[in-house]
Write a protein that holds these residues in place. Structure first.
Motif, PDB file in Angstrom:
ATOM      1  N   MET A 141       0.832  -1.204   0.000  1.00 14.97           N
ATOM      2  CA  MET A 141       0.000   0.000   0.000  1.00 14.97           C
ATOM      3  C   MET A 141       0.865   1.251   0.000  1.00 14.97           C
ATOM      4  SD  MET A 141      -3.003  -1.062   2.717  1.00 14.97           S
ATOM      5  CE  MET A 141      -3.632   0.636   2.851  1.00 14.97           C
ATOM      6  N   GLU A 142       1.824   1.299   0.937  1.00 11.96           N
ATOM      7  CA  GLU A 142       2.680   2.485   1.009  1.00 11.96           C
ATOM      8  C   GLU A 142       3.534   2.621  -0.245  1.00 11.96           C
ATOM      9  OE1 GLU A 142       5.970   4.692   3.881  1.00 11.96           O
ATOM     10  OE2 GLU A 142       4.740   3.046   4.668  1.00 11.96           O
ATOM     11  N   GLN A 143       4.029   1.498  -0.777  1.00 14.98           N
ATOM     12  CA  GLN A 143       4.850   1.558  -1.986  1.00 14.98           C
ATOM     13  C   GLN A 143       4.044   2.077  -3.167  1.00 14.98           C
ATOM     14  OE1 GLN A 143       8.348   0.533  -2.134  1.00 14.98           O
ATOM     15  NE2 GLN A 143       8.067   1.860  -3.917  1.00 14.98           N
ATOM     16  N   VAL A 144       2.814   1.636  -3.299  1.00 12.80           N
ATOM     17  CA  VAL A 144       1.953   2.087  -4.394  1.00 12.80           C
ATOM     18  C   VAL A 144       1.653   3.573  -4.265  1.00 12.80           C
ATOM     19  CG1 VAL A 144      -0.403   1.931  -5.286  1.00 12.80           C
ATOM     20  CG2 VAL A 144       0.936  -0.140  -4.953  1.00 12.80           C
ATOM     21  N   TRP A 145       1.370   4.033  -3.055  1.00  7.50           N
ATOM     22  CA  TRP A 145       1.142   5.467  -2.868  1.00  7.50           C
ATOM     23  C   TRP A 145       2.367   6.269  -3.288  1.00  7.50           C
ATOM     24  CZ3 TRP A 145      -0.789   4.870   2.874  1.00  7.50           C
ATOM     25  CH2 TRP A 145      -2.046   4.254   2.867  1.00  7.50           C
ATOM     26  N   ARG A 146       3.533   5.754  -2.915  1.00  8.40           N
ATOM     27  CA  ARG A 146       4.786   6.458  -3.216  1.00  8.40           C
ATOM     28  C   ARG A 146       5.068   6.468  -4.718  1.00  8.40           C
ATOM     29  NH1 ARG A 146       9.040   3.326  -0.388  1.00  8.40           N
ATOM     30  NH2 ARG A 146       7.924   4.077   1.458  1.00  8.40           N
ATOM     31  N   ASN A 147       4.678   5.402  -5.396  1.00  5.47           N
ATOM     32  CA  ASN A 147       4.972   5.282  -6.829  1.00  5.47           C
ATOM     33  C   ASN A 147       4.018   6.064  -7.718  1.00  5.47           C
ATOM     34  OD1 ASN A 147       6.986   3.526  -6.083  1.00  5.47           O
ATOM     35  ND2 ASN A 147       5.969   1.682  -6.821  1.00  5.47           N
ATOM     36  N   GLY A 148       2.912   6.524  -7.164  1.00  6.63           N
ATOM     37  CA  GLY A 148       1.895   7.175  -7.987  1.00  6.63           C
ATOM     38  C   GLY A 148       2.262   8.581  -8.407  1.00  6.63           C
ATOM     39  N   ALA A 149       1.853   8.927  -9.620  1.00  4.79           N
ATOM     40  CA  ALA A 149       2.042  10.295 -10.112  1.00  4.79           C
ATOM     41  C   ALA A 149       0.926  11.187  -9.580  1.00  4.79           C
ATOM     42  CB  ALA A 149       2.024  10.303 -11.643  1.00  4.79           C
ATOM     43  N   ALA A 150       1.144  12.494  -9.634  1.00  8.71           N
ATOM     44  CA  ALA A 150       0.091  13.433  -9.244  1.00  8.71           C
ATOM     45  C   ALA A 150      -1.130  13.193 -10.129  1.00  8.71           C
ATOM     46  CB  ALA A 150       0.592  14.865  -9.396  1.00  8.71           C
ATOM     47  N   GLY A 151      -2.279  13.023  -9.491  1.00  9.03           N
ATOM     48  CA  GLY A 151      -3.497  12.729 -10.240  1.00  9.03           C
ATOM     49  C   GLY A 151      -3.659  11.271 -10.602  1.00  9.03           C
ATOM     50  N   GLY A 152      -2.708  10.428 -10.182  1.00 10.19           N
ATOM     51  CA  GLY A 152      -2.769   9.005 -10.504  1.00 10.19           C
ATOM     52  C   GLY A 152      -3.802   8.262  -9.659  1.00 10.19           C
ATOM     53  N   ILE A 153      -4.226   7.110 -10.151  1.00 15.04           N
ATOM     54  CA  ILE A 153      -5.211   6.266  -9.475  1.00 15.04           C
ATOM     55  C   ILE A 153      -4.634   4.862  -9.325  1.00 15.04           C
ATOM     56  CG2 ILE A 153      -7.462   5.141  -9.712  1.00 15.04           C
ATOM     57  CD1 ILE A 153      -7.730   7.998  -8.915  1.00 15.04           C
ATOM     58  N   SER A 154      -4.909   4.240  -8.191  1.00 21.50           N
ATOM     59  CA  SER A 154      -4.463   2.860  -7.975  1.00 21.50           C
ATOM     60  C   SER A 154      -5.605   2.050  -7.377  1.00 21.50           C
ATOM     61  CB  SER A 154      -3.241   2.819  -7.049  1.00 21.50           C
ATOM     62  OG  SER A 154      -3.514   3.446  -5.810  1.00 21.50           O
ATOM     63  N   GLY A 155      -5.664   0.795  -7.756  1.00 17.59           N
ATOM     64  CA  GLY A 155      -6.672  -0.111  -7.229  1.00 17.59           C
ATOM     65  C   GLY A 155      -6.023  -1.365  -6.692  1.00 17.59           C
ATOM     66  N   LEU A 156      -6.288  -1.686  -5.413  1.00 20.07           N
ATOM     67  CA  LEU A 156      -5.673  -2.843  -4.772  1.00 20.07           C
ATOM     68  C   LEU A 156      -6.734  -3.704  -4.093  1.00 20.07           C
ATOM     69  CD1 LEU A 156      -2.582  -1.203  -2.986  1.00 20.07           C
ATOM     70  CD2 LEU A 156      -2.612  -2.420  -5.174  1.00 20.07           C
ATOM     71  N   ILE A 157      -6.549  -5.012  -4.193  1.00 19.48           N
ATOM     72  CA  ILE A 157      -7.357  -5.969  -3.430  1.00 19.48           C
ATOM     73  C   ILE A 157      -6.494  -6.464  -2.284  1.00 19.48           C
ATOM     74  CG2 ILE A 157      -8.543  -8.187  -3.497  1.00 19.48           C
ATOM     75  CD1 ILE A 157      -9.044  -7.749  -6.462  1.00 19.48           C
ATOM     76  N   HIS A 158      -6.945  -6.224  -1.071  1.00 22.56           N
ATOM     77  CA  HIS A 158      -6.139  -6.643   0.083  1.00 22.56           C
ATOM     78  C   HIS A 158      -7.009  -6.774   1.331  1.00 22.56           C
ATOM     79  CE1 HIS A 158      -6.260  -2.513   1.583  1.00 22.56           C
ATOM     80  NE2 HIS A 158      -5.710  -2.072   0.471  1.00 22.56           N
ATOM     81  N   PRO A 159      -6.502  -7.415   2.388  1.00 26.37           N
ATOM     82  CA  PRO A 159      -7.235  -7.528   3.651  1.00 26.37           C
ATOM     83  C   PRO A 159      -7.449  -6.175   4.314  1.00 26.37           C
ATOM     84  CG  PRO A 159      -5.446  -9.132   3.539  1.00 26.37           C
ATOM     85  CD  PRO A 159      -5.234  -8.164   2.409  1.00 26.37           C
ATOM     86  N   GLU A 160      -8.132  -6.186   5.461  1.00 28.37           N
ATOM     87  CA  GLU A 160      -8.548  -4.926   6.068  1.00 28.37           C
ATOM     88  C   GLU A 160      -8.207  -4.838   7.547  1.00 28.37           C
ATOM     89  OE1 GLU A 160     -12.684  -4.297   5.023  1.00 28.37           O
ATOM     90  OE2 GLU A 160     -12.004  -3.786   3.013  1.00 28.37           O
ATOM     91  N   GLY A 161      -7.183  -5.579   7.960  1.00 27.52           N
ATOM     92  CA  GLY A 161      -6.831  -5.575   9.368  1.00 27.52           C
ATOM     93  C   GLY A 161      -6.455  -4.202   9.900  1.00 27.52           C
ATOM     94  N   HIS A 162      -5.874  -3.367   9.056  1.00 31.24           N
ATOM     95  CA  HIS A 162      -5.442  -2.045   9.511  1.00 31.24           C
ATOM     96  C   HIS A 162      -6.610  -1.137   9.868  1.00 31.24           C
ATOM     97  CE1 HIS A 162      -6.244  -1.731   5.227  1.00 31.24           C
ATOM     98  NE2 HIS A 162      -6.301  -0.426   5.329  1.00 31.24           N
ATOM     99  N   PHE A 163      -7.813  -1.450   9.381  1.00 24.16           N
ATOM    100  CA  PHE A 163      -8.972  -0.631   9.703  1.00 24.16           C
ATOM    101  C   PHE A 163      -9.461  -0.830  11.141  1.00 24.16           C
ATOM    102  CE2 PHE A 163     -10.130  -0.464   4.968  1.00 24.16           C
ATOM    103  CZ  PHE A 163      -9.672   0.842   4.843  1.00 24.16           C
ATOM    104  N   SER A 164      -9.067  -1.927  11.778  1.00 24.06           N
ATOM    105  CA  SER A 164      -9.513  -2.200  13.146  1.00 24.06           C
ATOM    106  C   SER A 164      -8.365  -2.320  14.146  1.00 24.06           C
ATOM    107  CB  SER A 164     -10.338  -3.496  13.174  1.00 24.06           C
ATOM    108  OG  SER A 164      -9.599  -4.587  12.646  1.00 24.06           O
ATOM    109  N   ASP A 165      -7.132  -2.399  13.671  1.00 22.22           N
ATOM    110  CA  ASP A 165      -5.973  -2.528  14.549  1.00 22.22           C
ATOM    111  C   ASP A 165      -5.857  -1.281  15.441  1.00 22.22           C
ATOM    112  OD1 ASP A 165      -3.520  -2.775  15.762  1.00 22.22           O
ATOM    113  OD2 ASP A 165      -2.391  -3.171  13.925  1.00 22.22           O
TER     114      ASP A 165
END
Length: 432
Positions: free
Chosen positions: A156-180
């Motif tokens: 997730m962090e790597q994808v955010w870092r790799n994105g260009a201004a105005g870029g969009i990313s779509g990831l399928i992943h678990p959701e443990g960080h939403f409740s941790d």
């Protein structure tokens, strides 16, 4: 510089070699032989297969980064699992289920007396330790500080870092960080980038080899902005998403399941809930510690817009459970308690309630006789439901764990809440 006189590829090769010498460039083998550390570094790099985004995609980053990224990153914690390594030399470590901790320790020590085995074991351990240290590094992944490492959060962090201004990313992943509870800061980075969040249960088998109750999400991210993302929860079929956006909002509201059983797949405009900072603030007041910032609140999954409104009303309640004496206790941790010799795996029916160690599937809401493990119990889903209508007047459920320590040592390790609580709960223990 000499290329004007080249008339063949053979001459070009010789000219290139001459030119490298002219500029003081030396062959790699000469550098490796002179600098031992360089040879070691190259060997490690070849063995580990390091991947450098900035080098492999230099032409993309020169233009500012990726404008579109999609992926399904690994859902894996970099934990140390020694059984597969030991099983290369003794299959017992994989073929035998739930090996008692004492037996495991003795058999492992015997195997590691072999120099060949111990060298391979240590090499794999060093490799794991280096990988785990890198993935948990706050230098490489500053946004993951304080949370348990899982490869999907690194991506997730790597994808955010790799994105260009105005870029969009779509990831399928678990959701443990939403409740941790430790992931508040990471949630604040997530909410400000999130544009769409669609939560799924794997009930229809979208992912083979993953349990039907496994939870994952489809997440669409963009640039940092004010919190405002569309959310849909408890989905099973991707078709429900598109159909809900096309729905006119009329008709009966859907539920999670039908009264007679089965997942409710009906689309409805009310399934689309829009989450902003004000809503996150409401949820923080209900479920988080007092003073938790809205951007660090844990994410709830209301099914419909109407449920979001209900939660906002509940958030205005000033009395919290902690105000009325709510208490809870953390009891047996399965891994550490087995290691410390308090409990051991043995699926059987205890002779009396003082020997009962309950696990989550044993009970549900207002039902202390929900399920009991099958014998043998091979997984967390290997349980059978009780027929409550045929439940005997007196019965003790089958359990997976039994007491391994002496009674006095065992009882001393059980948290005490006071005389009254001890009288009520003293005979029942739980493992998590």
């Amino acid at each position: 510089m000499f290329h004007e006189t080249v008339e063949s590829f053979d001459q070009l090769s010789k000219m290139d070699e001459l030119e490298r010498g002219f500029y003081g460039m030396r062959p790699v083998w000469q550098l490796v032989s002179k600098h031992e550390w360089l040879g070691t570094a190259r060997s490690i790099a070849d063995d580990q297969g390091f991947f450098h985004w900035e080098l492999d995609f230099a032409h993309v980053f020169r233009e500012g980064g990726f404008t579109l990224q999609v992926g399904n990153p690994p859902w894996v914690r970099p934990d140390w699992w020694e059984s597969p390594i030991l099983a290369d030399f003794d299959p017992y470590f994989l073929l035998q289920d739930k090996i008692p901790e004492k037996v495991l320790s003795v058999r492992r020590d015997d195997l590691l007396r072999s120099r060949h085995v111990s060298n391979k074991y240590l090499a794999d351990l060093v490799e794991w330790a280096g990988t785990a240290e890198h993935l948990s590094s706050t230098v490489g992944y500053p946004k993951l500080s304080g949370i348990r490492t899982n490869l999907y959060t690194n991506f997730m962090e790597q994808v955010w870092r790799n994105g260009a201004a105005g870029g969009i990313s779509g990831l399928i992943h678990p959701e443990g960080h939403f409740s941790d509870p430790n992931a508040g800061e990471f949630r604040s980075h997530t909410y400000r980038r999130l544009r769409r969040h669609f939560q799924f249960f794997n009930e229809l088998g979208l992912f083979e080899g993953v349990g039907g109750m496994a939870v994952f999400g489809l997440h669409v991210y963009g640039d940092i902005s004010d919190v405002n993302f569309a959310q849909m929860s408890s989905l099973a079929d991707p078709a429900t998403i598109d159909s809900s956006f096309e729905h006119d909002g009329m008709g009966e509201l859907p539920g999670i399941q039908y009264e007679w059983g089965g997942r409710d797949l009906r689309p409805h405009a009310s399934r689309i809930t829009w989450i902003d900072q004000e809503i996150l603030s409401d949820w923080a007041r209900i479920f988080d510690e007092n003073g938790t910032p809205a951007l660090e609140s844990r994410l709830l999954r209301p099914l419909t817009v109407e449920q979001v409104s209900l939660l906002s009303i509940l958030s205005n309640q000033t009395t919290r459970m902690s105000d009325i004496g709510y208490r809870w206790v953390f009891l047996w941790n399965e891994k550490s308690s087995k290691k410390d010799g308090y409990i051991e795996w043995k699926t059987e029916r205890p002779n009396n309630w003082s020997e009962v160690i309950l696990q989550g599937p044993h009970f549900s809401v207002a039902n202390p006789f929900a399920k009991e493990p099958n014998d043998p119990c091979r997984s967390k889903s290997d349980y059978s439901s009780w027929d409550l209508a045929a439940l005997p007047e007196s019965v003790i459920p089958r359990t997976n764990y039994r007491r391994a320590a002496g009674r006095e040592r065992y009882d001393d390790a059980v948290p005490k809440w006071g005389v009254r609580q001890r009288q009520i709960f003293g005979g029942l223990h739980g493992a998590v």
